[in-house]
Design a protein around this motif. Structure first.
Motif, PDB file in Angstrom:
ATOM      1  N   MET A   1     -13.542  39.038  -7.417  1.00  0.00           N
ATOM      2  CA  MET A   1     -14.663  39.849  -7.920  1.00  0.00           C
ATOM      3  C   MET A   1     -15.630  40.084  -6.753  1.00  0.00           C
ATOM      4  SD  MET A   1     -17.723  38.816 -10.555  1.00  0.00           S
ATOM      5  CE  MET A   1     -16.688  38.036 -11.739  1.00  0.00           C
ATOM      6  N   ARG A   2     -16.047  41.356  -6.586  1.00  0.00           N
ATOM      7  CA  ARG A   2     -16.995  41.687  -5.513  1.00  0.00           C
ATOM      8  C   ARG A   2     -18.393  41.795  -6.120  1.00  0.00           C
ATOM      9  NH1 ARG A   2     -12.502  45.265  -3.707  1.00  0.00           N
ATOM     10  NH2 ARG A   2     -13.231  46.570  -5.430  1.00  0.00           N
ATOM     11  N   ILE A   3     -19.274  40.926  -5.641  1.00  0.00           N
ATOM     12  CA  ILE A   3     -20.639  40.920  -6.171  1.00  0.00           C
ATOM     13  C   ILE A   3     -21.617  41.283  -5.066  1.00  0.00           C
ATOM     14  CG2 ILE A   3     -22.418  39.508  -7.285  1.00  0.00           C
ATOM     15  CD1 ILE A   3     -20.249  37.665  -8.348  1.00  0.00           C
ATOM     16  N   VAL A   4     -22.557  42.175  -5.365  1.00  0.00           N
ATOM     17  CA  VAL A   4     -23.650  42.504  -4.442  1.00  0.00           C
ATOM     18  C   VAL A   4     -24.927  41.945  -5.043  1.00  0.00           C
ATOM     19  CG1 VAL A   4     -25.101  44.402  -3.593  1.00  0.00           C
ATOM     20  CG2 VAL A   4     -22.608  44.562  -3.417  1.00  0.00           C
ATOM     21  N   VAL A   5     -25.707  41.237  -4.209  1.00  0.00           N
ATOM     22  CA  VAL A   5     -26.970  40.655  -4.685  1.00  0.00           C
ATOM     23  C   VAL A   5     -28.122  41.169  -3.829  1.00  0.00           C
ATOM     24  CG1 VAL A   5     -28.193  38.520  -5.280  1.00  0.00           C
ATOM     25  CG2 VAL A   5     -25.686  38.544  -5.255  1.00  0.00           C
ATOM     26  N   LEU A   6     -29.143  41.705  -4.486  1.00  0.00           N
ATOM     27  CA  LEU A   6     -30.362  42.089  -3.774  1.00  0.00           C
ATOM     28  C   LEU A   6     -31.276  40.873  -3.811  1.00  0.00           C
ATOM     29  CD1 LEU A   6     -29.078  44.848  -4.469  1.00  0.00           C
ATOM     30  CD2 LEU A   6     -31.399  45.750  -4.794  1.00  0.00           C
ATOM     31  N   SER A   7     -31.649  40.384  -2.639  1.00  0.00           N
ATOM     32  CA  SER A   7     -32.353  39.104  -2.600  1.00  0.00           C
ATOM     33  C   SER A   7     -33.470  39.119  -1.573  1.00  0.00           C
ATOM     34  CB  SER A   7     -31.366  37.975  -2.255  1.00  0.00           C
ATOM     35  OG  SER A   7     -32.054  36.746  -2.095  1.00  0.00           O
ATOM     36  N   GLY A   8     -34.531  38.370  -1.904  1.00  0.00           N
ATOM     37  CA  GLY A   8     -35.615  38.157  -0.951  1.00  0.00           C
ATOM     38  C   GLY A   8     -36.270  36.837  -1.270  1.00  0.00           C
ATOM     39  N   GLY A   9     -36.860  36.232  -0.304  1.00  0.00           N
ATOM     40  CA  GLY A   9     -37.673  35.053  -0.557  1.00  0.00           C
ATOM     41  C   GLY A   9     -36.871  33.804  -0.873  1.00  0.00           C
ATOM     42  N   ILE A  10     -37.626  32.763  -1.192  1.00  0.00           N
ATOM     43  CA  ILE A  10     -37.043  31.444  -1.391  1.00  0.00           C
ATOM     44  C   ILE A  10     -36.256  31.395  -2.698  1.00  0.00           C
ATOM     45  CG2 ILE A  10     -37.668  29.021  -1.761  1.00  0.00           C
ATOM     46  CD1 ILE A  10     -40.174  29.961   0.183  1.00  0.00           C
ATOM     47  N   GLY A  11     -36.811  32.014  -3.747  1.00  0.00           N
ATOM     48  CA  GLY A  11     -36.125  32.019  -5.054  1.00  0.00           C
ATOM     49  C   GLY A  11     -34.785  32.710  -4.972  1.00  0.00           C
ATOM     50  N   GLY A  12     -34.734  33.806  -4.225  1.00  0.00           N
ATOM     51  CA  GLY A  12     -33.471  34.532  -4.099  1.00  0.00           C
ATOM     52  C   GLY A  12     -32.409  33.685  -3.408  1.00  0.00           C
ATOM     53  N   ALA A  13     -32.824  32.975  -2.366  1.00  0.00           N
ATOM     54  CA  ALA A  13     -31.862  32.147  -1.613  1.00  0.00           C
ATOM     55  C   ALA A  13     -31.356  31.007  -2.485  1.00  0.00           C
ATOM     56  CB  ALA A  13     -32.526  31.614  -0.341  1.00  0.00           C
ATOM     57  N   ARG A  14     -32.252  30.389  -3.245  1.00  0.00           N
ATOM     58  CA  ARG A  14     -31.843  29.275  -4.118  1.00  0.00           C
ATOM     59  C   ARG A  14     -30.923  29.782  -5.221  1.00  0.00           C
ATOM     60  NH1 ARG A  14     -37.553  25.941  -4.018  1.00  0.00           N
ATOM     61  NH2 ARG A  14     -37.121  24.850  -2.043  1.00  0.00           N
ATOM     62  N   PHE A  15     -31.196  30.987  -5.715  1.00  0.00           N
ATOM     63  CA  PHE A  15     -30.317  31.563  -6.750  1.00  0.00           C
ATOM     64  C   PHE A  15     -28.909  31.749  -6.194  1.00  0.00           C
ATOM     65  CE2 PHE A  15     -28.740  33.925 -10.213  1.00  0.00           C
ATOM     66  CZ  PHE A  15     -28.063  35.024  -9.716  1.00  0.00           C
ATOM     67  N   LEU A  16     -28.829  32.207  -4.946  1.00  0.00           N
ATOM     68  CA  LEU A  16     -27.514  32.446  -4.334  1.00  0.00           C
ATOM     69  C   LEU A  16     -26.697  31.167  -4.240  1.00  0.00           C
ATOM     70  CD1 LEU A  16     -28.666  34.923  -1.583  1.00  0.00           C
ATOM     71  CD2 LEU A  16     -26.966  35.433  -3.355  1.00  0.00           C
ATOM     72  N   ARG A  17     -27.378  30.029  -4.018  1.00  0.00           N
ATOM     73  CA  ARG A  17     -26.656  28.748  -3.949  1.00  0.00           C
ATOM     74  C   ARG A  17     -25.972  28.484  -5.291  1.00  0.00           C
ATOM     75  NH1 ARG A  17     -29.970  24.259  -0.808  1.00  0.00           N
ATOM     76  NH2 ARG A  17     -31.466  24.581  -2.465  1.00  0.00           N
ATOM     77  N   GLY A  18     -26.658  28.829  -6.401  1.00  0.00           N
ATOM     78  CA  GLY A  18     -26.064  28.635  -7.729  1.00  0.00           C
ATOM     79  C   GLY A  18     -24.937  29.623  -7.979  1.00  0.00           C
ATOM     80  N   LEU A  19     -25.134  30.860  -7.512  1.00  0.00           N
ATOM     81  CA  LEU A  19     -24.109  31.897  -7.734  1.00  0.00           C
ATOM     82  C   LEU A  19     -22.815  31.523  -7.013  1.00  0.00           C
ATOM     83  CD1 LEU A  19     -23.393  34.729  -8.884  1.00  0.00           C
ATOM     84  CD2 LEU A  19     -24.192  35.683  -6.694  1.00  0.00           C
ATOM     85  N   LEU A  20     -22.936  31.061  -5.766  1.00  0.00           N
ATOM     86  CA  LEU A  20     -21.741  30.676  -4.993  1.00  0.00           C
ATOM     87  C   LEU A  20     -20.984  29.571  -5.714  1.00  0.00           C
ATOM     88  CD1 LEU A  20     -22.944  30.685  -1.274  1.00  0.00           C
ATOM     89  CD2 LEU A  20     -20.850  31.736  -2.108  1.00  0.00           C
ATOM     90  N   ALA A  21     -21.714  28.638  -6.317  1.00  0.00           N
ATOM     91  CA  ALA A  21     -21.060  27.522  -7.023  1.00  0.00           C
ATOM     92  C   ALA A  21     -20.479  27.996  -8.360  1.00  0.00           C
ATOM     93  CB  ALA A  21     -22.075  26.406  -7.253  1.00  0.00           C
ATOM     94  N   ALA A  22     -21.108  28.987  -8.976  1.00  0.00           N
ATOM     95  CA  ALA A  22     -20.632  29.473 -10.283  1.00  0.00           C
ATOM     96  C   ALA A  22     -19.370  30.313 -10.146  1.00  0.00           C
ATOM     97  CB  ALA A  22     -21.735  30.291 -10.964  1.00  0.00           C
ATOM     98  N   VAL A  23     -19.303  31.132  -9.075  1.00  0.00           N
ATOM     99  CA  VAL A  23     -18.131  32.002  -8.896  1.00  0.00           C
ATOM    100  C   VAL A  23     -17.595  31.827  -7.470  1.00  0.00           C
ATOM    101  CG1 VAL A  23     -18.502  33.773 -10.667  1.00  0.00           C
ATOM    102  CG2 VAL A  23     -19.839  33.858  -8.570  1.00  0.00           C
ATOM    103  N   PRO A  24     -17.020  30.672  -7.188  1.00  0.00           N
ATOM    104  CA  PRO A  24     -16.608  30.346  -5.810  1.00  0.00           C
ATOM    105  C   PRO A  24     -15.561  31.295  -5.224  1.00  0.00           C
ATOM    106  CG  PRO A  24     -15.829  28.666  -7.369  1.00  0.00           C
ATOM    107  CD  PRO A  24     -16.727  29.561  -8.127  1.00  0.00           C
TER     108      PRO A  24
END
Ligand code: FO1
Length: 319
Positions: A1-24
């Protein structure tokens, strides 16, 4: 699955850590905000790109959410010894190495996107990290300074002034002539899913959407676009979005931010369970909406909200 994430700031980076673990197994492309970027002491600093790179690459100062772990400040102390300005932006010795190499490569004519690839080759964040544009864009805040109006760089507004002065306007200097960085529009066109991270809608996600061509590409995209509210219970989880949202006419509420992005952009939106009463207001606009826990207390909580976003995308995709 190809996912694009628009991200900024600390919250965005922390969210990405969860996303990587959810859909490795997913291929994740992050489009990072560069409106925060600033040149200090002759060095180019890209806070939102570096926070993603360090957070996912294992180099982040965890409590701060920015800068490097195990940091020392010998260079900053020496600069202060010379009275070099400014002294309000905390630059650690390890972090400075990133800015020195980035500045060296930029000075040699390397585009920011290629510089970012070069830096990520060391950190291996597990996502493809693209700046929203290779062109200079600067988020500036017009503030009331007594009876004067003054325009300051976002970093000065946030880090030196602690978002205390009343903001009058937000300006994205350079945005009109900025072009999406190489790979950005292709990543959007090829995406199976696009996520708006729970980042500041005004100074993190807003600048990305403002790069000419990016918002239109998302609106036209066949992929579902799902966002997560950065506002919980009518308040920011971190940062100063509540001070800036009124400037773009958006209420500081989970539903307000969704309607601010608009149903032409958003297919789905997650609000926190405390804001469950706002689900219908979002849904009537045509945006599928669910209430799930959105506080990133720890990795499992972040994984769960990332999974909820992916699940919602699956539901809207077939709708
Ligand atoms: N934030 C602060 O509150 N104080 C600082 O001294 C500071 C320094 C800093 C240095 C490098 C960097 O990449 C980020 C830094 N930040 C600092 C955070 C930065 O202001 C914010 O993370 C983003 O701009 C918000 O999106």
């Amino acid at each position: 699955m190809r996912i694009v994430v628009l991200s900024g700031g600390i919250g965005g980076a922390r969210f990405l850590r969860g996303l990587l673990a959810a859909v490795p197994t997913a291929e994740i492309t992050v489009i990072g905000n560069t409106g925060d970027d600033i040149t200090l002491h002759g060095l180019r600093i890209c806070p939102d790109l570096d926070t993603v790179m360090y957070t996912l690459g294992g180099g982040i100062h965890e409590e701060q959410g920015w800068g490097r772990s195990g940091e020392t400040y010998a260079v900053a102390e020496e600069l202060a010894g010379y009275g070099a300005q400014p002294q309000w932006f905390g630059l650690g010795d390890r972090d400075l190495a990133t800015h020195i190499l980035r500045s060296q490569l930029l000075a040699a004519g390397t585009p920011l996107s290629a510089v970012t690839d070069r830096l990520c080759a060391r950190w291996r964040p597990g996502v493809r990290l693209l700046p929203m544009t290779d062109d200079p864009v600067e988020t500036r805040i017009t503030i009331k300074d007594g009876d004067q109006l003054r325009s300051v760089h976002f970093q000065e507004y946030w880090v030196r002034l602690h978002a205390k002065p009343e903001p009058v306007a937000v300006e994205l200097a350079g945005i009109a002539t900025a072009k999406p960085a190489p790979g950005v529009l292709t990543a959007i066109a090829e995406a199976d899913l696009v996520l708006l991270a729970p980042s500041n809608p005004v100074v993190s996600v807003g600048p990305i959407l403002a790069v000419p061509g990016i918002r239109a590409a998302l609106v036209d995209s066949a992929a579902p676009v799902v966002g997560l509210s950065p506002i919980v219970g009518g308040a920011v989880v971190r940062g100063m979005a509540d001070k800036l949202l009124p400037l773009i006419g958006v209420p500081t509420s989970a539903s307000g931010v969704a309607l601010g992005y608009g149903p032409e952009l958003l297919d789905g939106w997650l609000v926190d369970t405390v804001d469950a009463a706002e689900v219908d207001q979002v849904a009537v606009s045509g945006i599928e909406c669910r209430a799930v826990p959105l506080l990133m207390r720890d990795l499992p909580a972040t994984v769960a909200m990332a999974q909820a976003a992916v699940d919602l995308a699956g539901q809207v995709a077939v709708a």
